[in-house]
Design a protein around this motif. Structure first.
Motif, short mmCIF file in Angstrom:
data_model
loop_
_atom_site.label_atom_id
_atom_site.label_comp_id
_atom_site.label_asym_id
_atom_site.label_seq_id
_atom_site.Cartn_x
_atom_site.Cartn_y
_atom_site.Cartn_z
N GLN A 191 0.83 -1.21 0.00
CA GLN A 191 0.00 0.00 0.00
C GLN A 191 0.86 1.26 0.00
OE1 GLN A 191 -2.68 -0.59 3.32
NE2 GLN A 191 -3.96 -1.96 2.13
N ILE A 192 1.78 1.33 -0.96
CA ILE A 192 2.70 2.45 -1.06
C ILE A 192 1.93 3.69 -1.54
CG2 ILE A 192 4.74 3.35 -2.23
CD1 ILE A 192 5.81 0.46 -2.33
N PRO A 193 1.91 4.75 -0.72
CA PRO A 193 1.14 5.94 -1.08
C PRO A 193 1.90 6.97 -1.92
CG PRO A 193 1.98 6.18 1.15
CD PRO A 193 2.41 4.82 0.65
N TYR A 194 3.21 6.85 -1.99
CA TYR A 194 4.02 7.81 -2.75
C TYR A 194 4.22 7.30 -4.17
CZ TYR A 194 7.40 4.55 -0.68
OH TYR A 194 8.05 3.43 -0.24
N HIS A 195 4.86 8.13 -5.01
CA HIS A 195 5.07 7.78 -6.42
C HIS A 195 6.03 6.60 -6.56
CE1 HIS A 195 3.13 11.51 -7.55
NE2 HIS A 195 3.95 12.18 -6.76
N VAL A 196 5.64 5.64 -7.38
CA VAL A 196 6.51 4.51 -7.71
C VAL A 196 6.69 4.54 -9.22
CG1 VAL A 196 6.79 2.00 -7.71
CG2 VAL A 196 5.68 3.13 -5.76
N ALA A 197 7.95 4.58 -9.64
CA ALA A 197 8.25 4.72 -11.06
C ALA A 197 9.05 3.52 -11.56
CB ALA A 197 9.04 6.00 -11.30
N LEU A 198 8.99 3.32 -12.86
CA LEU A 198 9.76 2.27 -13.52
C LEU A 198 10.92 2.92 -14.29
CD1 LEU A 198 6.75 0.26 -15.00
CD2 LEU A 198 8.04 -0.26 -12.91
N ASP A 199 12.06 2.28 -14.26
CA ASP A 199 13.24 2.76 -15.00
C ASP A 199 13.63 1.66 -15.98
OD1 ASP A 199 15.41 4.24 -15.82
OD2 ASP A 199 16.59 3.91 -14.01
N LEU A 200 12.79 1.44 -16.96
CA LEU A 200 12.91 0.28 -17.85
C LEU A 200 14.20 0.26 -18.67
CD1 LEU A 200 9.20 0.18 -19.07
CD2 LEU A 200 10.29 -1.18 -17.26
N ARG A 201 14.77 1.43 -18.96
CA ARG A 201 16.01 1.48 -19.75
C ARG A 201 17.21 2.00 -18.93
NH1 ARG A 201 11.98 2.42 -23.15
NH2 ARG A 201 11.95 4.48 -24.01
N ALA A 202 17.06 2.03 -17.62
CA ALA A 202 18.11 2.50 -16.71
C ALA A 202 18.50 3.96 -16.96
CB ALA A 202 19.34 1.59 -16.77
N GLU A 203 17.60 4.74 -17.55
CA GLU A 203 17.90 6.14 -17.85
C GLU A 203 18.03 6.98 -16.58
OE1 GLU A 203 14.56 6.89 -20.40
OE2 GLU A 203 15.65 6.26 -22.20
#
Length: 170
Positions: A108-120
């Motif tokens: 139940q993470i309330p903060y932003h969760v992002a993906l770094d699919l290309r390690a940028e």
């Protein structure tokens, strides 16, 4: 060359090296202005949080320390979000997106969760390879703390409080 002069020269060289190291460690660096794709499909620009302190943490679902830190990050976010704190948790490129989404829901993470699919983002923040790696960014967009490994919740809380006190209103 007499022995005492060599010792003094060596001591002076060590002092100069220590002084250069100490000043370089205390200099803040400008955070990279990167964009993040969150697991909810939202695109965020780091510069859009200018005027607020931001925690950016690189993590992975298979990193035991990262998972252990989630409740501490949730506590920090719930304590300070109304005062302006933002948190962005960036999943490492090798972490399967479905694992990230599942863990975010389970915890139940309330903060932003992002993906770094290309390690940028990892490259932009200085080739982040180890998890967890956490950056604390002040209201001016300067990196004021870089922590590799587990952070100490009480110390991070004190730092956030200090940043919130020194944050200028927009």
């Amino acid at each position: 060359m007499p022995f005492n002069i060599r010792i003094m020269g060596l001591a002076l060289a060590l002092l100069i090296t220590a002084a250069v190291f100490w000043t370089s460690k205390n200099q803040s660096l400008q955070a990279p202005d990167v964009s993040f794709l969150t697991i909810t499909g939202q695109t965020l620009q780091l510069s859009s949080f200018k005027g607020k302190p931001v925690i950016v943490t690189f993590w992975a679902t298979d990193c035991a320390v990262c998972v252990k830190e989630i409740p501490d990050l949730i506590d920090l976010y719930q304590t300070y979000r109304d005062k302006g704190l933002e948190i962005i948790a960036i999943a490492m490129y090798y972490d399967p997106p479905n694992h990230v989404v599942e863990m975010s829901k389970a915890k139940q993470i309330p903060y932003h969760v992002a993906l770094d699919l290309r390690a940028e983002q990892a490259r932009a923040f200085g080739e982040v390879r180890l998890t967890p790696t956490t950056f604390v960014i002040d209201a001016d967009g300067m990196i004021v703390q870089h922590i590799t490994g587990a952070f100490k919740p009480a110390e991070l809380s004190r730092l956030i409080e200090t940043l919130l006190v020194t944050t200028r209103p927009l």
